[in-house]
Design a protein around this motif. Structure first.
Motif, mmCIF file in Angstrom:
data_model
loop_
_atom_site.group_PDB
_atom_site.id
_atom_site.type_symbol
_atom_site.label_atom_id
_atom_site.label_comp_id
_atom_site.label_asym_id
_atom_site.label_seq_id
_atom_site.Cartn_x
_atom_site.Cartn_y
_atom_site.Cartn_z
ATOM 1 N N PRO A 146 0.913 -1.150 0.045
ATOM 2 C CA PRO A 146 0.105 -0.174 0.148
ATOM 3 C C PRO A 146 0.815 1.520 0.025
ATOM 4 O O PRO A 146 0.513 2.097 -0.692
ATOM 5 N N GLN A 147 1.906 1.273 0.542
ATOM 6 C CA GLN A 147 2.748 2.440 0.817
ATOM 7 C C GLN A 147 3.527 2.672 -0.733
ATOM 8 O O GLN A 147 3.620 4.070 -1.124
ATOM 9 N N ALA A 148 3.813 1.801 -1.229
ATOM 10 C CA ALA A 148 4.476 1.799 -2.608
ATOM 11 C C ALA A 148 3.365 2.547 -3.598
ATOM 12 O O ALA A 148 3.849 3.445 -4.569
ATOM 13 N N TRP A 149 2.199 1.801 -3.625
ATOM 14 C CA TRP A 149 1.033 2.382 -4.338
ATOM 15 C C TRP A 149 0.862 3.938 -3.941
ATOM 16 O O TRP A 149 0.670 4.889 -4.920
ATOM 17 N N GLY A 150 0.737 4.211 -2.664
ATOM 18 C CA GLY A 150 0.667 5.686 -2.278
ATOM 19 C C GLY A 150 1.449 6.461 -2.644
ATOM 20 O O GLY A 150 1.275 7.601 -3.170
ATOM 21 N N HIS A 151 2.749 6.004 -2.560
ATOM 22 C CA HIS A 151 3.842 7.029 -2.993
ATOM 23 C C HIS A 151 3.901 7.417 -4.245
ATOM 24 O O HIS A 151 4.164 8.427 -5.019
ATOM 25 N N ILE A 152 3.719 6.264 -5.185
ATOM 26 C CA ILE A 152 3.558 6.471 -6.630
ATOM 27 C C ILE A 152 2.497 7.562 -6.872
ATOM 28 O O ILE A 152 2.823 8.662 -7.849
ATOM 29 N N GLU A 153 1.270 7.578 -6.381
ATOM 30 C CA GLU A 153 0.117 8.432 -6.681
ATOM 31 C C GLU A 153 0.576 9.855 -6.139
ATOM 32 O O GLU A 153 0.409 10.802 -6.509
ATOM 33 N N ALA A 154 1.091 9.822 -5.032
ATOM 34 C CA ALA A 154 1.586 11.257 -4.257
ATOM 35 C C ALA A 154 2.706 11.982 -5.021
ATOM 36 O O ALA A 154 2.778 13.174 -5.366
ATOM 37 N N MET A 155 3.488 11.117 -5.553
ATOM 38 C CA MET A 155 4.548 11.563 -6.589
ATOM 39 C C MET A 155 4.204 11.920 -7.897
ATOM 40 O O MET A 155 4.647 13.085 -8.420
ATOM 41 N N ARG A 156 3.185 11.345 -8.559
ATOM 42 C CA ARG A 156 2.442 11.860 -9.556
ATOM 43 C C ARG A 156 1.656 13.413 -9.496
ATOM 44 O O ARG A 156 1.390 14.195 -10.187
ATOM 45 N N ALA A 157 1.342 13.617 -8.166
ATOM 46 C CA ALA A 157 0.698 14.882 -7.885
ATOM 47 C C ALA A 157 1.720 15.951 -7.830
ATOM 48 O O ALA A 157 1.133 16.987 -8.004
ATOM 49 N N ILE A 158 2.859 15.710 -7.726
ATOM 50 C CA ILE A 158 3.974 17.084 -7.679
ATOM 51 C C ILE A 158 4.870 16.843 -8.871
ATOM 52 O O ILE A 158 5.240 17.870 -9.022
ATOM 53 N N ARG A 159 4.862 15.812 -9.651
ATOM 54 C CA ARG A 159 5.771 15.773 -10.690
ATOM 55 C C ARG A 159 5.025 15.153 -11.889
ATOM 56 O O ARG A 159 4.264 13.973 -11.792
ATOM 57 N N SER A 160 5.448 15.549 -13.129
ATOM 58 C CA SER A 160 5.100 14.667 -14.412
ATOM 59 C C SER A 160 6.266 13.220 -14.365
ATOM 60 O O SER A 160 7.256 13.705 -14.425
ATOM 61 N N ILE A 161 5.753 12.206 -14.337
ATOM 62 C CA ILE A 161 6.889 11.377 -14.483
ATOM 63 C C ILE A 161 6.618 10.466 -15.815
ATOM 64 O O ILE A 161 5.315 9.950 -16.111
ATOM 65 N N ASP A 162 7.753 9.892 -16.447
ATOM 66 C CA ASP A 162 7.402 9.225 -17.445
ATOM 67 C C ASP A 162 7.375 7.792 -17.385
ATOM 68 O O ASP A 162 6.618 7.015 -18.246
ATOM 69 N N ARG A 163 8.133 7.018 -16.422
ATOM 70 C CA ARG A 163 8.055 5.802 -16.246
ATOM 71 C C ARG A 163 8.255 5.417 -14.764
ATOM 72 O O ARG A 163 8.977 6.057 -14.206
#
Length: 322
Positions: A146-163
Motif C-alpha cells: 500500500p505504501q508503494a502504491w500511495g507514494h506513486i500516486e503522491a509523486m504523480r501529484a507533484i511531478r510529471s513522471i515518464d516511467r
C-alpha cells in the motif's frame, strides 16, 4: 457521511466514525501534501512534538502517537504485526482519535491505517516537492504494498513522471503491481536494484533491514525518499549514499533516535548529527536545497503529521456539509 457542527457550540454528540473510503474521498494526496507544507510554513515545529511510544507485544508492536494543535488533540493507536501478511491480514492496523482541544471532547474516530496510508506519502511528496528535480523521467520504487502504491500516486501529484520501475522481493507480486500501475496510466516494469543508476526519484517503502541498493550508483541530481523503518537497527539506505547526500529529516532528534539509516551512518562516521537538515528549514527557506548532490528525505513518521491529515479530512467534511 454526516458531520456535526463545531463541538464547542453544541451539546456533545456521539463521535463521528470516518472509514478508510471516506478519508480518501474527502482528501487526495495533493491536498494532503499541501496541508503538510502549509503547516510547516505557518510555523509548526516538529521538534516540539510528543515522542512516539513503541510497546513490544507477543505478535509485534503497539504504537501510541499523541499530539496537539491549537484546535485539536489527536492520538493514533496502531499495531504492527509482521506475521499478518501470511494470514492475509494487514501488517499495520489502527484507529485515530480526534478531540476538541478546549474540552477534550472526542469528535471523530478515523480508520488509523488509512490515515497512515494517506499521511506517509503526503509527507514524502511534501519533501520531494522541494528536493526532487523539476523533471522526473524515471521513478524507481522499492516495494509493492500500500505504501508503494500511495507514494506513486503522491509523486504523480507533484511531478510529471515518464516511467516507473518496481523492485520487490516477490517477483510475481511485483509483476502484478507493475501491471496495476500501468493500468493506472503510468508505464511500469519490474527491474532490479541497479536501475537506480538512471533514476531522478527513488522511493523506498519496504520492511528491509539492510540496504536495498548500492548508494554509489545514484546520480547526483536525484531525490531519495526512505520511509520503510522507524527502528534504530533497520535501514534501507547504505552509508555510502548518506555520505554523499544532503540528508533531510522531519526532526533531527527523532531521526537520531529512530532512523536506522541515519544512526548507522553516524556510527560509521560518514555524517555528523549536525549534518541533518530539518524539513521545516527547507519548507521555510531558511536552509537551501543542495542540487549538486543527491537529496535524501528519511522519514520515520511523526504524530504531528497524522493530526495535520486528520484535521484536513475533518475540515473537508465540514465544507461539504456547509
Amino acid at each position: 457521511m454526516t458531520f456535526a457542527p463545531d463541538p464547542r457550540s453544541v451539546v456533545p454528540s456521539p463521535a463521528l466514525q470516518i472509514s478508510a473510503a471516506e478519508i480518501f474521498e474527502l482528501v487526495g494526496y495533493r491536498t494532503a501534501m499541501r496541508a503538510v507544507q502549509d503547516a510547516l510554513t505557518a510555523g509548526l515545529d516538529p521538534a516540539q512534538d510528543f515522542d512516539r511510544q513503541v510497546l513490544a507485544v507477543a505478535s509485534g508492536q503497539l504504537l501510541l502517537m499523541p499530539t496537539e494543535s491549537t484546535d485539536f488533540v489527536g492520538i493514533k493507536v496502531a499495531s504492527v504485526a509482521p506475521g499478518n501478511p501470511a494470514l492475509r491480514r494487514e501488517r499495520i492496523q489502527g484507529v485515530y482519535l480526534l478531540l476538541d482541544a478546549a474540552t477534550l471532547t472526542t469528535i471523530a474516530l478515523f480508520d488509523g491505517a488509512a490515515i497512515t496510508t494517506l499521511r506517509t506519502p503526503a509527507v514524502s511528496a511534501a519533501a520531494a516537492d522541494y528536493l526532487a528535480p523539476s523533471r522526473v523521467q524515471h521513478l524507481v520504487v522499492f516495494g509493492s504494498g500500500p505504501q508503494a502504491w500511495g507514494h506513486i500516486e503522491a509523486m504523480r501529484a507533484i511531478r510529471s513522471i515518464d516511467r516507473v520501475t518496481i523492485v520487490a522481493r516477490d517477483q510475481a507480486r511485483a509483476e502484478q503491481f507493475a501491471a496495476r500501475v500501468t493500468t493506472g496510466g503510468l508505464p511500469a516494469t519490474v527491474g532490479t536494484s541497479s536501475d537506480v543508476a538512471t533514476a531522478q526519484l527513488i522511493v523506498c517503502a519496504t520492511t528491509a533491514r539492510t540496504p536495498l541498493f548500492d548508494g554509489r550508483l545514484v546520480p547526483a541530481d536525484c531525490c531519495i525518499v526512505a520511509v520503510g523503518s522507524h527502528e534504530a537497527d533497520a535501514r534501507e539506505l547504505d552509508s555510502a549514499l548518506l555520505a554523499r547526500s544532503q540528508v533531510v529529516v522531519e526532526d533531527p532528534a527523532t531521526a537520531r533516535r529512530e532512523a536506522g539509516d541515519v544512526i548507522m551512518a553516524i556510527t560509521d562516521g560518514v555524517i555528523e548529527p549536525g549534518d541533518l537538515v530539518p524539513l521545516r528549514d527547507i519548507a521555510r527557506h531558511t536552509k537551501a536545497v543542495d542540487s549538486h548532490r543527491p537529496r535524501i528525505f528519511k522519514s520515520t513518521g511523526m504524530s504531528w503529521e497524522d493530526l495535520v491529515i486528520a484535521t484536513a479530512v475533518y475540515t473537508a467534511g465540514h465544507k461539504l456539509r456547509a
